[in-house]
Design a protein around this motif. Structure first.
Motif, PDB file in Angstrom:
ATOM      1  N   PRO A   3       0.843  -1.202   0.000  1.00  0.00           N
ATOM      2  CA  PRO A   3       0.000   0.000   0.000  1.00  0.00           C
ATOM      3  C   PRO A   3       0.881   1.256   0.000  1.00  0.00           C
ATOM      4  CG  PRO A   3      -0.695  -1.558   1.691  1.00  0.00           C
ATOM      5  CD  PRO A   3       0.628  -2.034   1.199  1.00  0.00           C
ATOM      6  N   ASN A   4       0.487   2.227  -0.777  1.00  0.00           N
ATOM      7  CA  ASN A   4       1.230   3.481  -0.874  1.00  0.00           C
ATOM      8  C   ASN A   4       0.325   4.654  -0.558  1.00  0.00           C
ATOM      9  OD1 ASN A   4       4.147   3.824  -2.505  1.00  0.00           O
ATOM     10  ND2 ASN A   4       3.259   1.782  -2.541  1.00  0.00           N
ATOM     11  N   LEU A   5       0.898   5.647   0.117  1.00  0.00           N
ATOM     12  CA  LEU A   5       0.238   6.937   0.281  1.00  0.00           C
ATOM     13  C   LEU A   5       1.058   7.939  -0.521  1.00  0.00           C
ATOM     14  CD1 LEU A   5      -2.082   8.419   1.723  1.00  0.00           C
ATOM     15  CD2 LEU A   5      -0.443   9.032   3.507  1.00  0.00           C
ATOM     16  N   ILE A   6       0.436   8.494  -1.541  1.00  0.00           N
ATOM     17  CA  ILE A   6       1.128   9.412  -2.450  1.00  0.00           C
ATOM     18  C   ILE A   6       0.695  10.831  -2.098  1.00  0.00           C
ATOM     19  CG2 ILE A   6       1.524  10.027  -4.860  1.00  0.00           C
ATOM     20  CD1 ILE A   6       0.561   7.084  -5.486  1.00  0.00           C
ATOM     21  N   VAL A   7       1.642  11.647  -1.670  1.00  0.00           N
ATOM     22  CA  VAL A   7       1.360  13.003  -1.230  1.00  0.00           C
ATOM     23  C   VAL A   7       2.079  13.980  -2.149  1.00  0.00           C
ATOM     24  CG1 VAL A   7       1.456  14.636   0.684  1.00  0.00           C
ATOM     25  CG2 VAL A   7       1.163  12.181   1.148  1.00  0.00           C
ATOM     26  N   ASP A   8       1.312  14.825  -2.826  1.00  0.00           N
ATOM     27  CA  ASP A   8       1.864  15.885  -3.672  1.00  0.00           C
ATOM     28  C   ASP A   8       1.801  17.203  -2.898  1.00  0.00           C
ATOM     29  OD1 ASP A   8       2.366  14.354  -6.039  1.00  0.00           O
ATOM     30  OD2 ASP A   8       0.208  14.312  -6.384  1.00  0.00           O
ATOM     31  N   TYR A   9       2.925  17.909  -2.850  1.00  0.00           N
ATOM     32  CA  TYR A   9       2.946  19.151  -2.078  1.00  0.00           C
ATOM     33  C   TYR A   9       3.959  20.129  -2.651  1.00  0.00           C
ATOM     34  CZ  TYR A   9       7.186  17.210   0.142  1.00  0.00           C
ATOM     35  OH  TYR A   9       8.431  16.685   0.375  1.00  0.00           O
ATOM     36  N   SER A  10       3.904  21.348  -2.166  1.00  0.00           N
ATOM     37  CA  SER A  10       4.890  22.368  -2.501  1.00  0.00           C
ATOM     38  C   SER A  10       5.403  22.971  -1.203  1.00  0.00           C
ATOM     39  CB  SER A  10       4.274  23.453  -3.395  1.00  0.00           C
ATOM     40  OG  SER A  10       3.217  24.111  -2.711  1.00  0.00           O
ATOM     41  N   LEU A  11       6.515  23.677  -1.298  1.00  0.00           N
ATOM     42  CA  LEU A  11       7.081  24.366  -0.148  1.00  0.00           C
ATOM     43  C   LEU A  11       6.993  25.864  -0.373  1.00  0.00           C
ATOM     44  CD1 LEU A  11      10.268  22.190   0.517  1.00  0.00           C
ATOM     45  CD2 LEU A  11       8.098  22.141   1.741  1.00  0.00           C
ATOM     46  N   PRO A  12       6.708  26.644   0.673  1.00  0.00           N
ATOM     47  CA  PRO A  12       6.622  28.093   0.503  1.00  0.00           C
ATOM     48  C   PRO A  12       7.978  28.661   0.104  1.00  0.00           C
ATOM     49  CG  PRO A  12       6.632  27.513   2.826  1.00  0.00           C
ATOM     50  CD  PRO A  12       6.494  26.219   2.064  1.00  0.00           C
ATOM     51  N   PRO A  13       7.982  29.820  -0.520  1.00  0.00           N
ATOM     52  CA  PRO A  13       9.255  30.407  -0.951  1.00  0.00           C
ATOM     53  C   PRO A  13      10.170  30.691   0.231  1.00  0.00           C
ATOM     54  CG  PRO A  13       7.483  32.016  -1.085  1.00  0.00           C
ATOM     55  CD  PRO A  13       6.841  30.687  -0.817  1.00  0.00           C
ATOM     56  N   ALA A  14      11.472  30.546  -0.015  1.00  0.00           N
ATOM     57  CA  ALA A  14      12.451  30.886   1.014  1.00  0.00           C
ATOM     58  C   ALA A  14      12.446  32.399   1.247  1.00  0.00           C
ATOM     59  CB  ALA A  14      13.836  30.426   0.585  1.00  0.00           C
ATOM     60  N   VAL A  15      12.826  32.803   2.417  1.00  0.00           N
ATOM     61  CA  VAL A  15      12.825  34.221   2.784  1.00  0.00           C
ATOM     62  C   VAL A  15      14.247  34.763   2.718  1.00  0.00           C
ATOM     63  CG1 VAL A  15      12.312  35.885   4.605  1.00  0.00           C
ATOM     64  CG2 VAL A  15      10.831  33.899   4.271  1.00  0.00           C
ATOM     65  N   GLU A  16      14.437  35.849   1.979  1.00  0.00           N
ATOM     66  CA  GLU A  16      15.726  36.514   1.956  1.00  0.00           C
ATOM     67  C   GLU A  16      15.978  37.190   3.298  1.00  0.00           C
ATOM     68  OE1 GLU A  16      18.348  37.300  -0.341  1.00  0.00           O
ATOM     69  OE2 GLU A  16      17.602  35.430  -1.204  1.00  0.00           O
ATOM     70  N   PRO A  17      17.147  36.978   3.920  1.00  0.00           N
ATOM     71  CA  PRO A  17      17.430  37.706   5.164  1.00  0.00           C
ATOM     72  C   PRO A  17      17.490  39.204   4.898  1.00  0.00           C
ATOM     73  CG  PRO A  17      19.409  36.634   4.334  1.00  0.00           C
ATOM     74  CD  PRO A  17      18.271  36.133   3.484  1.00  0.00           C
ATOM     75  N   PRO A  18      17.006  39.998   5.839  1.00  0.00           N
ATOM     76  CA  PRO A  18      17.059  41.450   5.632  1.00  0.00           C
ATOM     77  C   PRO A  18      18.506  41.955   5.578  1.00  0.00           C
ATOM     78  CG  PRO A  18      16.411  40.929   7.880  1.00  0.00           C
ATOM     79  CD  PRO A  18      16.420  39.636   7.123  1.00  0.00           C
ATOM     80  N   THR A  19      18.757  42.943   4.731  1.00  0.00           N
ATOM     81  CA  THR A  19      20.093  43.520   4.560  1.00  0.00           C
ATOM     82  C   THR A  19      20.093  44.964   5.053  1.00  0.00           C
ATOM     83  OG1 THR A  19      20.522  42.131   2.629  1.00  0.00           O
ATOM     84  CG2 THR A  19      21.891  44.099   2.891  1.00  0.00           C
ATOM     85  N   ILE A  20      20.977  45.234   6.001  1.00  0.00           N
ATOM     86  CA  ILE A  20      21.114  46.605   6.532  1.00  0.00           C
ATOM     87  C   ILE A  20      21.860  47.473   5.523  1.00  0.00           C
ATOM     88  CG2 ILE A  20      22.315  47.961   8.300  1.00  0.00           C
ATOM     89  CD1 ILE A  20      21.630  45.715  10.286  1.00  0.00           C
ATOM     90  N   PHE A  21      21.367  48.683   5.335  1.00  0.00           N
ATOM     91  CA  PHE A  21      22.038  49.623   4.429  1.00  0.00           C
ATOM     92  C   PHE A  21      21.890  51.038   4.972  1.00  0.00           C
ATOM     93  CE2 PHE A  21      17.676  49.235   2.884  1.00  0.00           C
ATOM     94  CZ  PHE A  21      17.301  50.560   2.668  1.00  0.00           C
ATOM     95  N   GLY A  22      22.642  51.957   4.344  1.00  0.00           N
ATOM     96  CA  GLY A  22      22.538  53.377   4.697  1.00  0.00           C
ATOM     97  C   GLY A  22      23.001  53.700   6.102  1.00  0.00           C
TER      98      GLY A  22
END
Length: 290
Positions: free
Chosen positions: A205-224
């Motif tokens: 028996p198989n359980l087939i699960v189709d899914y996606s992952l949310p987009p990765a988050v860019e770390p904030p970059t300090i400037f100025g």
């Protein structure tokens, strides 16, 4: 605006059952935990009745996965009766798979249950019984099927939004994952078949699960960053609907980071401006988001 990585989509996980067995009315105290294939459905003249239990471990699915579909796949290895409808119902109570085998060859009767093994009479032989023989709707399993579909020779797939909901429930509350019970709809006669169990990897028996992952988050970059008198000023871009924390310490390599400020989630992306009065000869800052 901040650049973000795209979502990872189109991921498919195939899970083999981690526990499966059959419940057979004609041998109510026998166990089928190591039997392959498993009897399922009802004999030509209405007896015996066979129901199967299947459980899957969902640990391989990431906690942040967005599930698109769930399919329960059963493989019929022997099909002496016509195609028939079967129900998949979510179990409400736990059971013991056991290690029963067909002691006297392929006669389909399993073997006398040891303590803690599932049988037609018991969830855990001998004293922890089902609400009724073979499991009771509303007590041992949800009365409304999560899916209904036909079983016939070869590969058979059950899929529905309700199966997806079952998997989501189990991921959020792993302690409620007791699997599914599969039985002929209405226990109709002349529906008996044999389905592969996990002891047969080819037909398991198989359980087939189709899914996606949310987009990765860019770390904030300090400037100025600038120093005006004794005030340090800098900025970073914040995404919408994300919280941020700005921290500081007075050494690049040592000491704990201290919270300077917490930025609540904003309805739209924005540039955050930070000002900090300092008295030490050096200070370091960082901004992060969960």
């Amino acid at each position: 605006p901040l650049a973000t990585l795209p979502a990872v989509s189109g991921i498919t996980t195939n899970l083999i059952s981690v526990a499966d067995t059959a419940l057979r009315s004609s041998v109510p105290d026998n166990n089928f935990g190591a039997v392959t294939p498993l009897p399922i459905g009802v004999a030509l003249f209405g007896s015996p009745v066979n129901r199967c239990l299947f459980k899957f471990d969902l640990a391989a699915i990431p906690s942040n996965a967005v599930i698109a579909s769930v399919t329960l796949r059963l493989i019929v290895t022997a099909n002496p009766t016509a195609a028939a409808d079967f129900d998949v119902n979510r179990l409400l109570r736990d059971w013991g798979e056991g290690s029963g085998t067909n002691q006297f060859g392929h006669n389909g009767d399993g073997s006398p249950a040891a303590a803690g093994e599932a049988t037609w009479n018991s969830r855990f032989h001998p004293s922890t019984v089902w609400g009724a023989g073979g499991g009771e709707a509303g007590t041992d399993f949800v009365a409304t099927p999560s899916a209904t579909g036909q079983l016939s020779a070869g590969t058979n797939d059950f899929t529905s939004l309700e199966l997806l909901s079952d998997v989501q429930l189990w991921r959020q509350n792993p302690g409620t994952n007791f699997g599914w019970i599969v039985s002929a709809t209405g226990d109709a006669s002349a529906t008996g078949k044999l389905v592969g169990s996990r002891e047969d990897p080819v037909n398991a028996p198989n359980l087939i699960v189709d899914y996606s992952l949310p987009p990765a988050v860019e770390p904030p970059t300090i400037f100025g960053m600038s120093l005006v008198a004794n005030q340090v000023r800098f900025s970073f871009d914040a995404e919408s609907n994300r919280t941020y924390t700005v921290e500081y310490r007075d050494s690049l390599t040592e000491g704990a980071w201290n919270v300077l400020t917490n930025i609540p989630a904003l309805p739209v992306a924005a540039t955050i401006d930070i000002t900090n009065v300092i008295s030490s000869p050096e200070r370091y800052f960082r901004a992060h988001t969960p």
